[in-house]
Design a protein around this motif. Sequence first.
Motif, PDB file in Angstrom:
ATOM      1  N   VAL A  54       0.835  -1.202   0.000  1.00 61.25           N
ATOM      2  CA  VAL A  54       0.000   0.000   0.000  1.00 61.25           C
ATOM      3  C   VAL A  54       0.872   1.256   0.000  1.00 61.25           C
ATOM      4  O   VAL A  54       1.781   1.389   0.832  1.00 61.25           O
ATOM      5  CB  VAL A  54      -0.933   0.030   1.228  1.00 61.25           C
ATOM      6  N   ALA A  55       0.621   2.163  -0.922  1.00 58.28           N
ATOM      7  CA  ALA A  55       1.391   3.398  -1.014  1.00 58.28           C
ATOM      8  C   ALA A  55       1.194   4.236   0.250  1.00 58.28           C
ATOM      9  O   ALA A  55       0.125   4.220   0.856  1.00 58.28           O
ATOM     10  CB  ALA A  55       0.953   4.200  -2.238  1.00 58.28           C
ATOM     11  N   ASP A  56       2.229   4.974   0.624  1.00 55.86           N
ATOM     12  CA  ASP A  56       2.180   5.771   1.852  1.00 55.86           C
ATOM     13  C   ASP A  56       1.021   6.756   1.856  1.00 55.86           C
ATOM     14  O   ASP A  56       0.354   6.938   2.878  1.00 55.86           O
ATOM     15  CB  ASP A  56       3.505   6.535   2.037  1.00 55.86           C
ATOM     16  N   GLU A  57       0.784   7.389   0.721  1.00 53.46           N
ATOM     17  CA  GLU A  57      -0.294   8.385   0.668  1.00 53.46           C
ATOM     18  C   GLU A  57      -1.668   7.722   0.809  1.00 53.46           C
ATOM     19  O   GLU A  57      -2.583   8.280   1.439  1.00 53.46           O
ATOM     20  CB  GLU A  57      -0.228   9.189  -0.626  1.00 53.46           C
ATOM     21  N   ASP A  58      -1.812   6.518   0.262  1.00 51.85           N
ATOM     22  CA  ASP A  58      -3.075   5.788   0.398  1.00 51.85           C
ATOM     23  C   ASP A  58      -3.274   5.341   1.845  1.00 51.85           C
ATOM     24  O   ASP A  58      -4.385   5.406   2.387  1.00 51.85           O
ATOM     25  CB  ASP A  58      -3.102   4.569  -0.521  1.00 51.85           C
ATOM     26  N   LEU A  59      -2.190   4.899   2.466  1.00 51.96           N
ATOM     27  CA  LEU A  59      -2.259   4.470   3.860  1.00 51.96           C
ATOM     28  C   LEU A  59      -2.612   5.636   4.769  1.00 51.96           C
ATOM     29  O   LEU A  59      -3.432   5.501   5.680  1.00 51.96           O
ATOM     30  CB  LEU A  59      -0.926   3.856   4.283  1.00 51.96           C
ATOM     31  N   ALA A  60      -2.008   6.795   4.508  1.00 54.59           N
ATOM     32  CA  ALA A  60      -2.292   7.979   5.313  1.00 54.59           C
ATOM     33  C   ALA A  60      -3.766   8.364   5.193  1.00 54.59           C
ATOM     34  O   ALA A  60      -4.408   8.748   6.184  1.00 54.59           O
ATOM     35  CB  ALA A  60      -1.410   9.140   4.868  1.00 54.59           C
ATOM     36  N   GLU A  61      -4.318   8.236   3.988  1.00 61.00           N
ATOM     37  CA  GLU A  61      -5.728   8.555   3.762  1.00 61.00           C
ATOM     38  C   GLU A  61      -6.634   7.585   4.509  1.00 61.00           C
ATOM     39  O   GLU A  61      -7.632   7.988   5.113  1.00 61.00           O
ATOM     40  CB  GLU A  61      -6.026   8.498   2.264  1.00 61.00           C
ATOM     41  N   MET A  62      -6.288   6.303   4.493  1.00 58.62           N
ATOM     42  CA  MET A  62      -7.075   5.290   5.196  1.00 58.62           C
ATOM     43  C   MET A  62      -7.028   5.517   6.702  1.00 58.62           C
ATOM     44  O   MET A  62      -8.049   5.419   7.395  1.00 58.62           O
ATOM     45  CB  MET A  62      -6.547   3.888   4.856  1.00 58.62           C
ATOM     46  N   LYS A  63      -5.860   5.838   7.222  1.00 58.66           N
ATOM     47  CA  LYS A  63      -5.709   6.067   8.667  1.00 58.66           C
ATOM     48  C   LYS A  63      -6.493   7.300   9.102  1.00 58.66           C
ATOM     49  O   LYS A  63      -7.098   7.317  10.180  1.00 58.66           O
ATOM     50  CB  LYS A  63      -4.227   6.199   9.025  1.00 58.66           C
ATOM     51  N   ASP A  64      -6.496   8.321   8.275  1.00 57.37           N
ATOM     52  CA  ASP A  64      -7.272   9.518   8.581  1.00 57.37           C
ATOM     53  C   ASP A  64      -8.763   9.203   8.571  1.00 57.37           C
ATOM     54  O   ASP A  64      -9.523   9.679   9.432  1.00 57.37           O
ATOM     55  CB  ASP A  64      -6.957  10.616   7.566  1.00 57.37           C
ATOM     56  N   ASP A  65      -9.169   8.377   7.617  1.00 55.19           N
ATOM     57  CA  ASP A  65     -10.580   8.006   7.500  1.00 55.19           C
ATOM     58  C   ASP A  65     -11.059   7.249   8.734  1.00 55.19           C
ATOM     59  O   ASP A  65     -12.103   7.572   9.311  1.00 55.19           O
ATOM     60  CB  ASP A  65     -10.775   7.147   6.245  1.00 55.19           C
ATOM     61  N   ILE A  66     -10.293   6.254   9.174  1.00 59.02           N
ATOM     62  CA  ILE A  66     -10.763   5.473  10.324  1.00 59.02           C
ATOM     63  C   ILE A  66     -10.662   6.262  11.626  1.00 59.02           C
ATOM     64  O   ILE A  66     -11.415   6.009  12.565  1.00 59.02           O
ATOM     65  CB  ILE A  66     -10.025   4.128  10.462  1.00 59.02           C
ATOM     66  N   SER A  67      -9.745   7.228  11.678  1.00 61.50           N
ATOM     67  CA  SER A  67      -9.642   8.042  12.899  1.00 61.50           C
ATOM     68  C   SER A  67     -10.915   8.855  13.096  1.00 61.50           C
ATOM     69  O   SER A  67     -11.318   9.148  14.220  1.00 61.50           O
ATOM     70  CB  SER A  67      -8.424   8.965  12.841  1.00 61.50           C
ATOM     71  N   ARG A  68     -11.563   9.214  11.998  1.00 59.10           N
ATOM     72  CA  ARG A  68     -12.828   9.943  12.064  1.00 59.10           C
ATOM     73  C   ARG A  68     -13.977   8.992  12.381  1.00 59.10           C
ATOM     74  O   ARG A  68     -14.871   9.317  13.157  1.00 59.10           O
ATOM     75  CB  ARG A  68     -13.097  10.669  10.740  1.00 59.10           C
ATOM     76  N   ARG A  69     -13.945   7.824  11.784  1.00 59.62           N
ATOM     77  CA  ARG A  69     -15.031   6.866  11.962  1.00 59.62           C
ATOM     78  C   ARG A  69     -15.068   6.257  13.361  1.00 59.62           C
ATOM     79  O   ARG A  69     -16.142   5.900  13.860  1.00 59.62           O
ATOM     80  CB  ARG A  69     -14.912   5.732  10.931  1.00 59.62           C
ATOM     81  N   LYS A  70     -13.918   6.117  13.993  1.00 57.92           N
ATOM     82  CA  LYS A  70     -13.832   5.450  15.293  1.00 57.92           C
ATOM     83  C   LYS A  70     -14.783   6.044  16.320  1.00 57.92           C
ATOM     84  O   LYS A  70     -15.353   5.323  17.143  1.00 57.92           O
ATOM     85  CB  LYS A  70     -12.403   5.533  15.836  1.00 57.92           C
ATOM     86  N   ASN A  71     -14.949   7.355  16.299  1.00 60.25           N
ATOM     87  CA  ASN A  71     -15.750   8.032  17.315  1.00 60.25           C
ATOM     88  C   ASN A  71     -17.243   8.017  17.047  1.00 60.25           C
ATOM     89  O   ASN A  71     -18.031   8.426  17.903  1.00 60.25           O
ATOM     90  CB  ASN A  71     -15.281   9.483  17.466  1.00 60.25           C
TER      91      ASN A  71
END
Length: 224
Positions: A54-71
């Motif tokens: 997984v490309a770093d930029e794609d991974l960063a986008e996924m991590k940002d997405d789940i950080s929002r969804r977690k709450n």
Amino acid sequence: IDKILSLVKPAPKTFKYYLDHIMITYASSDIVGMDAVYVHVVDKYYSKKATPWVADEDLAEMKDDISRRKNILIGKIAPDIKMQLQDGTPISLHEVKADYTVVYLWQPGCSHCKKSIPFMKDFYLKFKDKGVELFTGCTKITNKVSECWKYVEENELGDWLNTVDPYLQSRFVQIYMAEKTPKIFILDDEKRIIMKDIDATQLEDIMNSLLEENKKSNVPSGRS
């Protein structure tokens, strides 16, 4: 899923296939609540650098997405947001006292919102005396906020707890992922999320089910 992935992990290509397939399946699932599986998979595998493909930029986008969804996963206490009423009086979501709070995030001009408003009005009339409160947040900001109040007045929505946040100090749009509207959440009396991402047309049936379930759970032992 964890068990399956542990079994295929010794075979890198198979592991990659299964993991990506699972992630995509649950990220795009139409079943309410399945985003929790997507969050778990990204958090446990992709975020832990177990996916070198997984490309770093794609991974960063996924991590940002789940950080929002977690709450805002089902079962979580809904994040409190401080808004204001039309007269400028501050009000926070957690101040609302009700057995059930329906959070409705919307904006005038949104075609889907226009379609859902009649259902929301009908729903509120039927359930306002059954312990249900309707807390709305209009996503318009600054000088566009007046459009919210104009729409509320023209459509006779004054009985709802209508709120705005003119300068997005609460970040409610980002927190509740309401970039696309309408967005609906159902909270219990502790402000725990019990349903979300549903259509206004589904609200009545869901609320009837919740009330019936609550009624059954409150029946004293030995009675039917």
